[in-house]
Scaffold this motif. Sequence first.
Motif, PDB file in Angstrom:
ATOM      1  N   THR A 129      30.514 -66.438 -29.750  1.00 40.71           N
ATOM      2  CA  THR A 129      31.598 -66.791 -28.472  1.00 40.71           C
ATOM      3  C   THR A 129      33.257 -66.651 -28.342  1.00 40.71           C
ATOM      4  OG1 THR A 129      30.534 -69.417 -28.473  1.00 40.71           O
ATOM      5  CG2 THR A 129      32.451 -69.859 -27.423  1.00 40.71           C
ATOM      6  N   PRO A 130      32.596 -66.452 -27.187  1.00 43.12           N
ATOM      7  CA  PRO A 130      32.289 -66.053 -26.139  1.00 43.12           C
ATOM      8  C   PRO A 130      31.676 -64.623 -26.074  1.00 43.12           C
ATOM      9  CG  PRO A 130      34.602 -65.482 -25.771  1.00 43.12           C
ATOM     10  CD  PRO A 130      34.665 -66.211 -27.244  1.00 43.12           C
ATOM     11  N   PRO A 131      30.489 -64.895 -25.912  1.00 47.57           N
ATOM     12  CA  PRO A 131      29.947 -62.820 -26.295  1.00 47.57           C
ATOM     13  C   PRO A 131      29.830 -62.170 -25.467  1.00 47.57           C
ATOM     14  CG  PRO A 131      28.620 -64.559 -23.844  1.00 47.57           C
ATOM     15  CD  PRO A 131      30.232 -65.321 -24.412  1.00 47.57           C
ATOM     16  N   LEU A 132      30.043 -61.306 -26.091  1.00 45.24           N
ATOM     17  CA  LEU A 132      30.177 -60.347 -25.663  1.00 45.24           C
ATOM     18  C   LEU A 132      29.296 -59.354 -25.029  1.00 45.24           C
ATOM     19  CD1 LEU A 132      32.296 -58.367 -28.377  1.00 45.24           C
ATOM     20  CD2 LEU A 132      32.856 -59.472 -25.718  1.00 45.24           C
ATOM     21  N   LEU A 133      27.542 -59.722 -25.430  1.00 40.39           N
ATOM     22  CA  LEU A 133      26.503 -59.395 -23.898  1.00 40.39           C
ATOM     23  C   LEU A 133      26.409 -59.970 -23.572  1.00 40.39           C
ATOM     24  CD1 LEU A 133      25.319 -56.748 -27.528  1.00 40.39           C
ATOM     25  CD2 LEU A 133      26.103 -56.639 -25.189  1.00 40.39           C
ATOM     26  N   PRO A 134      25.544 -59.990 -22.304  1.00 41.83           N
ATOM     27  CA  PRO A 134      25.160 -61.400 -21.574  1.00 41.83           C
ATOM     28  C   PRO A 134      23.616 -61.988 -22.258  1.00 41.83           C
ATOM     29  CG  PRO A 134      25.667 -59.070 -20.443  1.00 41.83           C
ATOM     30  CD  PRO A 134      25.820 -58.729 -21.812  1.00 41.83           C
ATOM     31  N   ALA A 135      22.866 -62.875 -21.655  1.00 38.18           N
ATOM     32  CA  ALA A 135      22.033 -63.758 -22.590  1.00 38.18           C
ATOM     33  C   ALA A 135      21.064 -63.006 -21.911  1.00 38.18           C
ATOM     34  CB  ALA A 135      22.225 -64.963 -21.545  1.00 38.18           C
ATOM     35  N   LEU A 136      20.350 -62.776 -20.990  1.00 37.11           N
ATOM     36  CA  LEU A 136      19.362 -62.008 -20.528  1.00 37.11           C
ATOM     37  C   LEU A 136      18.944 -60.036 -21.123  1.00 37.11           C
ATOM     38  CD1 LEU A 136      19.001 -62.855 -17.143  1.00 37.11           C
ATOM     39  CD2 LEU A 136      18.146 -64.093 -19.007  1.00 37.11           C
ATOM     40  N   ALA A 137      18.153 -60.460 -20.892  1.00 41.42           N
ATOM     41  CA  ALA A 137      17.767 -59.001 -21.962  1.00 41.42           C
ATOM     42  C   ALA A 137      18.128 -57.498 -20.895  1.00 41.42           C
ATOM     43  CB  ALA A 137      16.161 -59.046 -22.431  1.00 41.42           C
ATOM     44  N   ARG A 138      17.339 -58.049 -19.142  1.00 43.74           N
ATOM     45  CA  ARG A 138      18.011 -56.614 -18.987  1.00 43.74           C
ATOM     46  C   ARG A 138      19.439 -56.655 -18.383  1.00 43.74           C
ATOM     47  NH1 ARG A 138      16.020 -60.516 -13.030  1.00 43.74           N
ATOM     48  NH2 ARG A 138      18.117 -61.363 -13.139  1.00 43.74           N
ATOM     49  N   ASP A 139      20.041 -57.700 -18.940  1.00 47.07           N
ATOM     50  CA  ASP A 139      21.672 -57.756 -18.653  1.00 47.07           C
ATOM     51  C   ASP A 139      21.900 -57.564 -19.518  1.00 47.07           C
ATOM     52  OD1 ASP A 139      21.314 -59.370 -16.132  1.00 47.07           O
ATOM     53  OD2 ASP A 139      21.646 -60.365 -17.002  1.00 47.07           O
ATOM     54  N   ARG A 140      21.794 -57.669 -21.372  1.00 50.25           N
ATOM     55  CA  ARG A 140      22.595 -56.759 -22.033  1.00 50.25           C
ATOM     56  C   ARG A 140      21.816 -55.423 -22.182  1.00 50.25           C
ATOM     57  NH1 ARG A 140      19.824 -61.279 -24.632  1.00 50.25           N
ATOM     58  NH2 ARG A 140      17.822 -60.133 -25.207  1.00 50.25           N
ATOM     59  N   ALA A 141      20.793 -54.701 -21.394  1.00 53.85           N
ATOM     60  CA  ALA A 141      20.475 -53.377 -21.606  1.00 53.85           C
ATOM     61  C   ALA A 141      21.520 -52.984 -20.480  1.00 53.85           C
ATOM     62  CB  ALA A 141      18.407 -53.478 -20.754  1.00 53.85           C
ATOM     63  N   ARG A 142      22.467 -53.294 -19.659  1.00 59.17           N
ATOM     64  CA  ARG A 142      22.855 -52.809 -19.004  1.00 59.17           C
ATOM     65  C   ARG A 142      24.391 -52.882 -19.425  1.00 59.17           C
ATOM     66  NH1 ARG A 142      26.364 -54.538 -14.262  1.00 59.17           N
ATOM     67  NH2 ARG A 142      26.835 -52.922 -12.629  1.00 59.17           N
ATOM     68  N   ALA A 143      24.875 -54.137 -19.867  1.00 62.03           N
ATOM     69  CA  ALA A 143      25.857 -54.038 -20.430  1.00 62.03           C
ATOM     70  C   ALA A 143      26.630 -52.602 -21.514  1.00 62.03           C
ATOM     71  CB  ALA A 143      26.489 -55.046 -21.100  1.00 62.03           C
ATOM     72  N   ARG A 144      24.924 -52.756 -22.297  1.00 66.15           N
ATOM     73  CA  ARG A 144      24.991 -51.610 -23.889  1.00 66.15           C
ATOM     74  C   ARG A 144      25.172 -50.112 -22.758  1.00 66.15           C
ATOM     75  NH1 ARG A 144      21.239 -55.327 -25.975  1.00 66.15           N
ATOM     76  NH2 ARG A 144      21.928 -55.312 -28.446  1.00 66.15           N
ATOM     77  N   ALA A 145      24.266 -50.099 -21.756  1.00 71.14           N
ATOM     78  CA  ALA A 145      23.843 -48.840 -20.818  1.00 71.14           C
ATOM     79  C   ALA A 145      25.885 -48.292 -20.571  1.00 71.14           C
ATOM     80  CB  ALA A 145      22.906 -49.115 -20.410  1.00 71.14           C
ATOM     81  N   LEU A 146      26.121 -49.164 -19.863  1.00 64.08           N
ATOM     82  CA  LEU A 146      27.747 -48.361 -19.495  1.00 64.08           C
ATOM     83  C   LEU A 146      28.172 -48.765 -20.796  1.00 64.08           C
ATOM     84  CD1 LEU A 146      27.864 -51.171 -16.798  1.00 64.08           C
ATOM     85  CD2 LEU A 146      27.863 -49.084 -16.177  1.00 64.08           C
TER      86      LEU A 146
END
Length: 233
Positions: free
Chosen positions: A94-111
């Motif tokens: 907390t606070p997270p640097l990666l979103p809760a949903l897998a699809r959103d984590r994938a996009r954040a990592r890709a960016l």
Amino acid sequence: MASPIAEPAVVTEPLRLYSYWRSSAAYRVRIGLGLKKLPYETVPVHLIRDGGEQHSEAFREANPQELVPVLQHGARLYRQSMAILEYLDETWPTPPLLPALARDRARARALAQTIACDIHPLNNLRVLQYLEHEWNAPQPERDEWVRHWITKGFTAFEALLDDNPATGEFCEGDAPTIADCCLVPQVYNARRFGVDMERWPTIARIERACLALPAFDAARPERQPDCPEAQRA
């Protein structure tokens, strides 16, 4: 010298960040530590003085790659800024640097990886030094090299932001993520080399939103303890 971060989280073992004030990879980690409100000690590693302190025998023991950042947590050493950011996120969620949903984590990592893997390596200090010392490329040509690859990368990055409804106040949604930790230092590099950021309005808007937050502001290169006095303005 301790980093100027208020309301520290509970840290049972000390955190030390081997850093250079102008290293964009170290800058990413400083942002992550700030968002987590983790107190840490900065251990400066001057990348230019005396041929570069990262090449010293003492530092090679900390990182055989001779690169910053290195995070020391208790007796353990962690290398590579992206791995360090994910370590921070898993250890202090907390606070997270990666979103809760897998699809959103994938996009954040890709960016984040668009910058950390594709843009940043081509304008890294050791690449520019190789161009200078091995190919005798003069300063104007080295600067143009940097501008070319940042421009190409940011044009794609802007399209990725504009083409997705998940883009919010920040790169992924309305809270900063690992993607923003990577973006802001790269924008700093772009401005260093005279890149006009106005051609990418979404990137410029997100950078402004980030720098309005205390964690991003405290991580700025000019606020670091090893920043030369002349660069603090």
